[in-house]
Design a protein around this motif. Structure first.
Motif, PDB file in Angstrom:
ATOM      1  N   ARG A  80      -4.606   3.202  -6.616  1.00  0.00           N
ATOM      2  CA  ARG A  80      -5.172   3.539  -5.316  1.00  0.00           C
ATOM      3  C   ARG A  80      -5.996   4.830  -5.352  1.00  0.00           C
ATOM      4  O   ARG A  80      -6.503   5.257  -4.311  1.00  0.00           O
ATOM      5  CB  ARG A  80      -4.046   3.687  -4.302  1.00  0.00           C
ATOM      6  CG  ARG A  80      -3.504   2.362  -3.784  1.00  0.00           C
ATOM      7  CD  ARG A  80      -4.452   1.665  -2.817  1.00  0.00           C
ATOM      8  NE  ARG A  80      -4.704   2.501  -1.662  1.00  0.00           N
ATOM      9  CZ  ARG A  80      -3.852   2.604  -0.625  1.00  0.00           C
ATOM     10  NH1 ARG A  80      -2.725   1.914  -0.622  1.00  0.00           N
ATOM     11  NH2 ARG A  80      -4.138   3.387   0.387  1.00  0.00           N
ATOM     12  N   ASP A  83       0.175   1.534  -5.740  1.00  0.00           N
ATOM     13  CA  ASP A  83       0.800   0.469  -4.972  1.00  0.00           C
ATOM     14  C   ASP A  83       1.753  -0.309  -5.864  1.00  0.00           C
ATOM     15  O   ASP A  83       1.389  -0.713  -6.983  1.00  0.00           O
ATOM     16  CB  ASP A  83      -0.251  -0.496  -4.421  1.00  0.00           C
ATOM     17  CG  ASP A  83      -1.200   0.168  -3.428  1.00  0.00           C
ATOM     18  OD1 ASP A  83      -0.886   1.278  -2.957  1.00  0.00           O
ATOM     19  OD2 ASP A  83      -2.241  -0.434  -3.130  1.00  0.00           O
ATOM     20  N   TRP A  99     -12.190   2.538  -8.892  1.00  0.00           N
ATOM     21  CA  TRP A  99     -10.852   2.872  -9.361  1.00  0.00           C
ATOM     22  C   TRP A  99     -10.834   2.900 -10.879  1.00  0.00           C
ATOM     23  O   TRP A  99     -11.410   2.032 -11.539  1.00  0.00           O
ATOM     24  CB  TRP A  99      -9.842   1.847  -8.853  1.00  0.00           C
ATOM     25  CG  TRP A  99      -9.729   1.852  -7.363  1.00  0.00           C
ATOM     26  CD1 TRP A  99      -8.940   2.662  -6.586  1.00  0.00           C
ATOM     27  CD2 TRP A  99     -10.457   1.017  -6.455  1.00  0.00           C
ATOM     28  NE1 TRP A  99      -9.126   2.375  -5.258  1.00  0.00           N
ATOM     29  CE2 TRP A  99     -10.054   1.372  -5.141  1.00  0.00           C
ATOM     30  CE3 TRP A  99     -11.404   0.004  -6.611  1.00  0.00           C
ATOM     31  CZ2 TRP A  99     -10.561   0.757  -4.011  1.00  0.00           C
ATOM     32  CZ3 TRP A  99     -11.924  -0.608  -5.494  1.00  0.00           C
ATOM     33  CH2 TRP A  99     -11.502  -0.242  -4.209  1.00  0.00           C
ATOM     34  N   GLY A 155      -1.445   7.105  -1.340  1.00  0.00           N
ATOM     35  CA  GLY A 155      -2.742   6.750  -1.917  1.00  0.00           C
ATOM     36  C   GLY A 155      -2.834   6.916  -3.418  1.00  0.00           C
ATOM     37  O   GLY A 155      -3.916   7.178  -3.950  1.00  0.00           O
ATOM     38  N   ASN A 170      -9.064   6.598  -5.543  1.00  0.00           N
ATOM     39  CA  ASN A 170     -10.486   6.274  -5.437  1.00  0.00           C
ATOM     40  C   ASN A 170     -11.307   7.396  -6.060  1.00  0.00           C
ATOM     41  O   ASN A 170     -11.321   8.527  -5.566  1.00  0.00           O
ATOM     42  CB  ASN A 170     -10.864   6.091  -3.968  1.00  0.00           C
ATOM     43  CG  ASN A 170     -12.318   5.697  -3.788  1.00  0.00           C
ATOM     44  OD1 ASN A 170     -13.036   5.438  -4.754  1.00  0.00           O
ATOM     45  ND2 ASN A 170     -12.766   5.658  -2.536  1.00  0.00           N
ATOM     46  N   PRO A 225       0.819  -1.220   0.000  1.00  0.00           N
ATOM     47  CA  PRO A 225       0.000   0.000   0.000  1.00  0.00           C
ATOM     48  C   PRO A 225       0.850   1.266   0.000  1.00  0.00           C
ATOM     49  O   PRO A 225       1.812   1.399   0.759  1.00  0.00           O
ATOM     50  CB  PRO A 225      -0.808  -0.131   1.293  1.00  0.00           C
ATOM     51  CG  PRO A 225      -0.890  -1.603   1.536  1.00  0.00           C
ATOM     52  CD  PRO A 225       0.434  -2.153   1.067  1.00  0.00           C
TER      53      PRO A 225
END
Length: 452
Positions: free
Chosen positions: A406, A48, A417, A45, A408, A41
């Motif tokens: 990642r 990844d 995604w 954000g 969103n 992760p």
């Protein structure tokens, strides 16, 4: 045959002989988790990656273009990297498509000498990067086109950008017909201008691949409704003639697999068809009738739903059918196929079948853009439901998650995604470049890449 990717909650199923892509063997492979380890992760954000890899954000939609021509456009899609020079230094030229429709968030700015139709919102931008992936320049490469989805590089170092639309002048405000391929010079876009390669056909283009020995250009069509798209080849009047040579015209043909009107009906990996035929397209400009509706005679023609990625590898061209759904008119259902056409043998082979293990919301479905990796394997962009990944496939047929998006674009309660697109590698194989379609983001990924 199934493979667990190691990504959180992810599962994918690949059936078929992946090694055939690289070694020409005939035995099916059982796929196991491998690669560079599980994706970790990202605290920021965004992206990844496995341990030991890192990314740099090269460009994001809405930011100012370094050229001062306007903002970085939306909908980052197909892309390719080219070797170049900036003075005495070696650089990489990165050409990026923008799949903007009439209502695109941030259109490609119009630039004099590079604009085909001022009403078109799509096009390409070009980035020049130094050896450390620092952006030296970023500018418009072509504007006034529409729905620039994918495309492909030429052996002479230009990019062919493809319009995925059939809209004609007077539709959606356009002043010119659309549905063409355009050539883009990554080092100096003004050398190529904005000239449609009309002989290569007017249809919902997706991607292309060029046979580096014969100069034949293969083209995929991503049609949205029945009859679905065709797989084409273009026989240039000046094969391998260099920049601008495709303007000299040629013959456009569509693939006919005798006895197979719809590729989705073939479900068994390894299925092979000899004696593939090529039929001349009656009206490449589709002046009155879209090509896929045209009359190809009593033998008909072969269709397939969602024909997308296309690339040349070894002695063959490979192309992707992203999925097929019988509820939408296909002969059968699948979650993605990769086909191989060997022009010397006139042989078509179903190499890979994709699909989720048990849950269609999980990754491992709908392959889209695809490229060869420095290790000799594949990198595959996923465009399906749920989490979105770039998957790697090794020479031995092992599947692994290389990257996970990642960003969103949904809500915390119902996350969503965007797809990956445009995966490509630097000429030296040390950097993977890839786009997040929305929000439009271009990444450079470096790390301990294996070399084949």
């Amino acid at each position: 045959m199934f493979a667990r990717s190691g990504a959180l909650g992810a599962s994918i199923a690949f059936a078929g002989n992946l090694t055939e892509l690289f070694a020409g063997t005939a035995a099916a492979q059982h796929l196991v988790h491998t690669g560079y380890g599980p994706v970790v992760p990202d605290p920021k954000g965004l992206l990844d990656l496995p341990e030991g890899f890192r990314y740099t954000v090269l460009s994001r939609e809405g930011d100012p273009l370094r050229s001062g021509e306007g903002k970085v456009p939306s909908n980052h899609d197909g892309m390719a990297a080219f070797a170049g020079r900036h003075g005495s230094a070696r650089v990489v030229h990165l050409v990026r498509n923008h799949e903007n429709r009439v209502t695109g968030k941030v259109p490609v700015p119009t630039v004099e000498g590079l604009t085909y139709d001022p009403a078109g919102k799509g096009g390409c931008t070009a980035l020049t990067l130094d050896s450390r992936n620092r952006v030296l320049s970023e500018r418009v490469a072509i504007a006034g086109t529409a729905v620039n989805c994918a495309g492909g590089p030429t052996p002479w170092g230009t990019w062919l950008t493809c319009e995925e639309t059939e809209d004609k002048a007077g539709t959606n405000g356009y002043t010119k017909d659309h549905g063409f391929i355009f050539e883009v010079d990554p080092a100096d876009p003004h050398r190529s201008g904005a000239v449609p390669l009309t002989a290569m056909g007017r249809f919902q283009h997706e991607a292309i691949a060029v046979d580096p020995r014969r100069g034949i250009v293969y083209e995929t069509e991503d049609a949205f409704e029945r009859p679905f798209g065709l797989f084409y080849r273009f026989l240039p009047g000046k094969p391998l003639g260099g920049p601008g040579s495709l303007r000299a015209g040629g013959r456009l043909q569509a693939m006919r697999v005798p006895g197979v009107p719809d590729l989705s009906s073939i479900q068994e990996p390894g299925a092979t068809f000899d004696g593939v035929e090529w039929a001349d397209v009656p009206d490449p400009l589709a002046a009155r009738t879209p090509i896929r509706f045209q009359d190809f005679g009593p033998k008909g023609i072969t269709h397939a739903q969602k024909l997308e990625g296309c690339y040349w590898g070894g002695t063959s061209v490979y192309f992707v059918s992203s999925y097929a759904r019988s509820a939408e008119g296909s002969a059968a259902d699948h979650y993605g196929q990769i086909w191989r056409y060997d022009p010397s043998a006139r042989r078509l082979t179903l190499v890979i079948v994709f699909g989720p293990d048990t849950d269609v919301q999980l990754p491992g479905e709908s392959p889209d853009n695809i490229c060869l990796a420095p290790s000799g394997g594949l990198m595959v962009c996923e465009d399906g439901n749920g989490a979105q990944h770039v998957y790697g496939v090794t020479r031995k047929g092992e599947v692994y998650a290389m990257a996970r998006n990642r960003q969103n674009i949904g809500t915390p309660e119902e996350p969503e995604w965007g797809e990956f697109a445009g995966v490509t590698f630097s000429p030296d194989g040390r950097t993977m470049y890839v786009n997040c379609y929305t929000p439009g983001t271009t990444f450079a990924v470096t790390g301990p890449w294996r070399r084949g």
